[in-house]
Design a protein around this motif. Structure first.
Motif, PDB file in Angstrom:
ATOM      1  N   VAL A  18       0.742  -1.148  -0.102  1.00  0.00           N
ATOM      2  CA  VAL A  18      -0.030  -0.011  -0.229  1.00  0.00           C
ATOM      3  C   VAL A  18       0.728   1.129   0.030  1.00  0.00           C
ATOM      4  O   VAL A  18       0.709   2.237  -0.621  1.00  0.00           O
ATOM      5  CB  VAL A  18      -1.034   0.061   1.190  1.00  0.00           C
ATOM      6  CG1 VAL A  18      -1.760   1.355   1.284  1.00  0.00           C
ATOM      7  CG2 VAL A  18      -1.957  -1.019   1.431  1.00  0.00           C
ATOM      8  N   ASN A  19       2.147   1.106   0.984  1.00  0.00           N
ATOM      9  CA  ASN A  19       2.972   2.489   0.827  1.00  0.00           C
ATOM     10  C   ASN A  19       3.693   2.686  -0.451  1.00  0.00           C
ATOM     11  O   ASN A  19       3.596   3.582  -0.822  1.00  0.00           O
ATOM     12  CB  ASN A  19       3.797   2.156   1.955  1.00  0.00           C
ATOM     13  CG  ASN A  19       4.748   3.418   2.152  1.00  0.00           C
ATOM     14  OD1 ASN A  19       4.545   4.310   2.648  1.00  0.00           O
ATOM     15  ND2 ASN A  19       6.230   3.147   1.726  1.00  0.00           N
ATOM     16  N   ASN A  20       3.944   1.534  -1.195  1.00  0.00           N
ATOM     17  CA  ASN A  20       4.503   1.712  -2.435  1.00  0.00           C
ATOM     18  C   ASN A  20       3.763   2.011  -3.690  1.00  0.00           C
ATOM     19  O   ASN A  20       3.937   2.823  -4.484  1.00  0.00           O
ATOM     20  CB  ASN A  20       5.309   0.220  -2.745  1.00  0.00           C
ATOM     21  CG  ASN A  20       6.352   0.307  -1.856  1.00  0.00           C
ATOM     22  OD1 ASN A  20       7.041   0.989  -1.269  1.00  0.00           O
ATOM     23  ND2 ASN A  20       6.770  -1.178  -1.802  1.00  0.00           N
ATOM     24  N   VAL A  21       2.174   1.627  -3.596  1.00  0.00           N
ATOM     25  CA  VAL A  21       1.409   2.162  -4.305  1.00  0.00           C
ATOM     26  C   VAL A  21       0.953   3.733  -4.168  1.00  0.00           C
ATOM     27  O   VAL A  21       1.002   4.516  -5.160  1.00  0.00           O
ATOM     28  CB  VAL A  21       0.102   1.316  -4.497  1.00  0.00           C
ATOM     29  CG1 VAL A  21      -1.007   1.855  -5.361  1.00  0.00           C
ATOM     30  CG2 VAL A  21       0.780  -0.124  -4.837  1.00  0.00           C
ATOM     31  N   ARG A  22       0.884   3.854  -2.838  1.00  0.00           N
ATOM     32  CA  ARG A  22       0.660   5.166  -2.617  1.00  0.00           C
ATOM     33  C   ARG A  22       1.427   6.368  -3.168  1.00  0.00           C
ATOM     34  O   ARG A  22       1.398   7.357  -3.767  1.00  0.00           O
ATOM     35  CB  ARG A  22       0.289   5.310  -1.032  1.00  0.00           C
ATOM     36  CG  ARG A  22       0.071   6.928  -0.712  1.00  0.00           C
ATOM     37  CD  ARG A  22       0.153   6.916   0.879  1.00  0.00           C
ATOM     38  NE  ARG A  22       1.549   6.980   1.071  1.00  0.00           N
ATOM     39  CZ  ARG A  22       1.944   6.709   2.349  1.00  0.00           C
ATOM     40  NH1 ARG A  22       1.227   6.437   3.180  1.00  0.00           N
ATOM     41  NH2 ARG A  22       3.327   6.441   2.612  1.00  0.00           N
ATOM     42  N   THR A  26       5.679   9.718  -6.521  1.00  0.00           N
ATOM     43  CA  THR A  26       7.319  10.549  -5.831  1.00  0.00           C
ATOM     44  C   THR A  26       8.151   9.579  -5.933  1.00  0.00           C
ATOM     45  O   THR A  26       9.475  10.005  -6.203  1.00  0.00           O
ATOM     46  CB  THR A  26       6.712  10.856  -4.512  1.00  0.00           C
ATOM     47  OG1 THR A  26       6.075   9.792  -3.884  1.00  0.00           O
ATOM     48  CG2 THR A  26       5.584  12.006  -4.586  1.00  0.00           C
ATOM     49  N   ASP A  27       7.979   8.362  -5.931  1.00  0.00           N
ATOM     50  CA  ASP A  27       9.163   7.325  -6.017  1.00  0.00           C
ATOM     51  C   ASP A  27       9.875   7.142  -7.388  1.00  0.00           C
ATOM     52  O   ASP A  27      10.840   7.130  -7.336  1.00  0.00           O
ATOM     53  CB  ASP A  27       8.783   5.896  -5.583  1.00  0.00           C
ATOM     54  CG  ASP A  27       8.515   5.808  -4.071  1.00  0.00           C
ATOM     55  OD1 ASP A  27       8.774   6.733  -3.283  1.00  0.00           O
ATOM     56  OD2 ASP A  27       8.056   4.707  -3.500  1.00  0.00           O
ATOM     57  N   VAL A  28       8.805   7.737  -8.384  1.00  0.00           N
ATOM     58  CA  VAL A  28       9.596   7.577  -9.615  1.00  0.00           C
ATOM     59  C   VAL A  28      10.420   8.589  -9.570  1.00  0.00           C
ATOM     60  O   VAL A  28      11.382   8.662 -10.171  1.00  0.00           O
ATOM     61  CB  VAL A  28       8.479   7.472 -10.751  1.00  0.00           C
ATOM     62  CG1 VAL A  28       9.040   7.991 -12.112  1.00  0.00           C
ATOM     63  CG2 VAL A  28       7.711   6.523 -10.891  1.00  0.00           C
ATOM     64  N   ASN A  29      10.018   9.810  -9.390  1.00  0.00           N
ATOM     65  CA  ASN A  29      10.528  11.102  -9.228  1.00  0.00           C
ATOM     66  C   ASN A  29      12.061  10.953  -8.564  1.00  0.00           C
ATOM     67  O   ASN A  29      13.046  11.531  -8.966  1.00  0.00           O
ATOM     68  CB  ASN A  29       9.980  12.245  -8.891  1.00  0.00           C
ATOM     69  CG  ASN A  29       8.479  12.618  -9.949  1.00  0.00           C
ATOM     70  OD1 ASN A  29       8.795  12.219 -11.027  1.00  0.00           O
ATOM     71  ND2 ASN A  29       7.757  13.085  -9.441  1.00  0.00           N
ATOM     72  N   ALA A  30      12.095  10.406  -7.423  1.00  0.00           N
ATOM     73  CA  ALA A  30      13.315  10.188  -6.318  1.00  0.00           C
ATOM     74  C   ALA A  30      14.243   9.118  -7.125  1.00  0.00           C
ATOM     75  O   ALA A  30      15.196   8.858  -6.611  1.00  0.00           O
ATOM     76  CB  ALA A  30      12.584   9.917  -5.020  1.00  0.00           C
ATOM     77  N   ARG A  41       1.414   0.455 -11.062  1.00  0.00           N
ATOM     78  CA  ARG A  41       0.300   0.572 -10.196  1.00  0.00           C
ATOM     79  C   ARG A  41      -0.367  -0.687 -10.032  1.00  0.00           C
ATOM     80  O   ARG A  41      -0.772  -1.144  -9.019  1.00  0.00           O
ATOM     81  CB  ARG A  41      -0.421   1.603 -10.471  1.00  0.00           C
ATOM     82  CG  ARG A  41      -1.633   2.153  -9.131  1.00  0.00           C
ATOM     83  CD  ARG A  41      -2.215   3.222  -9.645  1.00  0.00           C
ATOM     84  NE  ARG A  41      -2.940   3.575  -8.137  1.00  0.00           N
ATOM     85  CZ  ARG A  41      -4.101   2.871  -7.750  1.00  0.00           C
ATOM     86  NH1 ARG A  41      -4.612   2.078  -8.279  1.00  0.00           N
ATOM     87  NH2 ARG A  41      -4.421   3.384  -6.621  1.00  0.00           N
ATOM     88  N   ARG A  42      -1.078  -1.099 -11.323  1.00  0.00           N
ATOM     89  CA  ARG A  42      -1.730  -2.515 -11.477  1.00  0.00           C
ATOM     90  C   ARG A  42      -1.139  -3.550 -10.676  1.00  0.00           C
ATOM     91  O   ARG A  42      -1.765  -4.373 -10.086  1.00  0.00           O
ATOM     92  CB  ARG A  42      -1.992  -2.572 -13.083  1.00  0.00           C
ATOM     93  CG  ARG A  42      -3.121  -3.817 -13.072  1.00  0.00           C
ATOM     94  CD  ARG A  42      -3.562  -4.221 -14.291  1.00  0.00           C
ATOM     95  NE  ARG A  42      -4.180  -3.058 -14.900  1.00  0.00           N
ATOM     96  CZ  ARG A  42      -4.874  -2.829 -15.959  1.00  0.00           C
ATOM     97  NH1 ARG A  42      -5.175  -3.862 -16.689  1.00  0.00           N
ATOM     98  NH2 ARG A  42      -5.503  -1.749 -16.334  1.00  0.00           N
ATOM     99  N   HIS A  87     -10.439  -3.192  -2.729  1.00  0.00           N
ATOM    100  CA  HIS A  87     -11.033  -2.457  -3.769  1.00  0.00           C
ATOM    101  C   HIS A  87     -10.461  -0.759  -3.697  1.00  0.00           C
ATOM    102  O   HIS A  87     -10.498  -0.178  -4.428  1.00  0.00           O
ATOM    103  CB  HIS A  87     -12.577  -2.744  -3.377  1.00  0.00           C
ATOM    104  CG  HIS A  87     -13.326  -1.620  -4.331  1.00  0.00           C
ATOM    105  ND1 HIS A  87     -13.693  -0.234  -3.964  1.00  0.00           N
ATOM    106  CD2 HIS A  87     -14.177  -1.815  -5.376  1.00  0.00           C
ATOM    107  CE1 HIS A  87     -14.569   0.252  -4.954  1.00  0.00           C
ATOM    108  NE2 HIS A  87     -14.910  -0.622  -5.869  1.00  0.00           N
ATOM    109  N   THR A  88     -10.435  -0.652  -2.266  1.00  0.00           N
ATOM    110  CA  THR A  88      -9.932   0.864  -1.949  1.00  0.00           C
ATOM    111  C   THR A  88      -8.524   0.827  -2.530  1.00  0.00           C
ATOM    112  O   THR A  88      -8.476   2.264  -3.181  1.00  0.00           O
ATOM    113  CB  THR A  88      -9.911   0.983  -0.529  1.00  0.00           C
ATOM    114  OG1 THR A  88     -11.058   0.721   0.122  1.00  0.00           O
ATOM    115  CG2 THR A  88      -9.356   2.495  -0.096  1.00  0.00           C
ATOM    116  N   LEU A  89      -7.856   0.204  -2.446  1.00  0.00           N
ATOM    117  CA  LEU A  89      -6.273   0.255  -3.116  1.00  0.00           C
ATOM    118  C   LEU A  89      -6.604   0.352  -4.774  1.00  0.00           C
ATOM    119  O   LEU A  89      -5.773   1.267  -5.205  1.00  0.00           O
ATOM    120  CB  LEU A  89      -5.427  -0.716  -2.721  1.00  0.00           C
ATOM    121  CG  LEU A  89      -4.012  -0.901  -3.389  1.00  0.00           C
ATOM    122  CD1 LEU A  89      -3.356   0.299  -2.704  1.00  0.00           C
ATOM    123  CD2 LEU A  89      -3.260  -2.176  -2.994  1.00  0.00           C
TER     124      LEU A  89
END
Length: 163
Positions: A18-22, A26-30, A41-42, A87-89
């Motif tokens: 969940v943390n990584n999907v969220r 920003t992780d791509v940019n970093a 994401r999928r 479902h939320t994720l």
């Protein structure tokens, strides 16, 4: 014991997913290389769903393959929560996923707390059990309650103010 650890490991990993999907954008940019960054994401949503499926399959395997008590199936009561979180994720992005992350951590606690009905040991081997009890320091316990602390060792609490 190995099978019993599968749900804990799977749901704990789901918290990280969940943390990584969220944080994917920003992780791509970093320049971070999490699985959600590398595969999208999928992939992260599918990984999360598979981890929860693994956590829910383990008690079933324990009962079917190893003849464990049907009480081992109690974590399945949390399945609607797991479905809702998946479902939320899948349908939410960004900071609103903080609630999904927190709820997944709560699911870990709830899922892990349910299967702990332990019958008498009928084997010739000793069985070790460990439990962590958090006790409210200001709570009143009767004299005969085993959770009552010795007066020479008062509860201290976790915050610096409580010490």
């Amino acid at each position: 014991a190995l099978l019993a650890s599968v749900p804990v490991g799977a749901i704990a990993t789901a918290v990280l997913v969940v943390n990584n999907v969220r944080d994917r954008s920003t992780d791509v940019n970093a320049g971070k290389r999490t699985l959600a960054v590398r595969f999208g994401r999928r992939f992260g949503v599918v990984e999360y769903a598979l981890l929860l499926a693994l956590a829910y399959a383990a008690p079933v395997v324990a009962v079917v393959a190893f003849q464990r008590s049907f009480f081992t199936l109690l974590p399945l009561l949390t399945l609607p929560i797991g479905i809702k979180l998946t479902h939320t994720l899948a349908t939410t992005e960004g900071k609103p996923l903080n609630a999904c992350l927190a709820s997944t951590a709560k699911l870990l606690l709830l899922h892990g707390a349910l299967p702990h009905l332990s019958g008498p040991n009928s084997s010739d081997r000793s069985r070790q059990a460990y439990a962590l009890h958090l006790v409210e320091g200001a709570a009143h316990y009767p004299e005969d309650n085993w959770l009552r602390r010795d007066p020479s060792r008062p509860a201290r609490g976790f915050s610096p103010a409580a010490r």
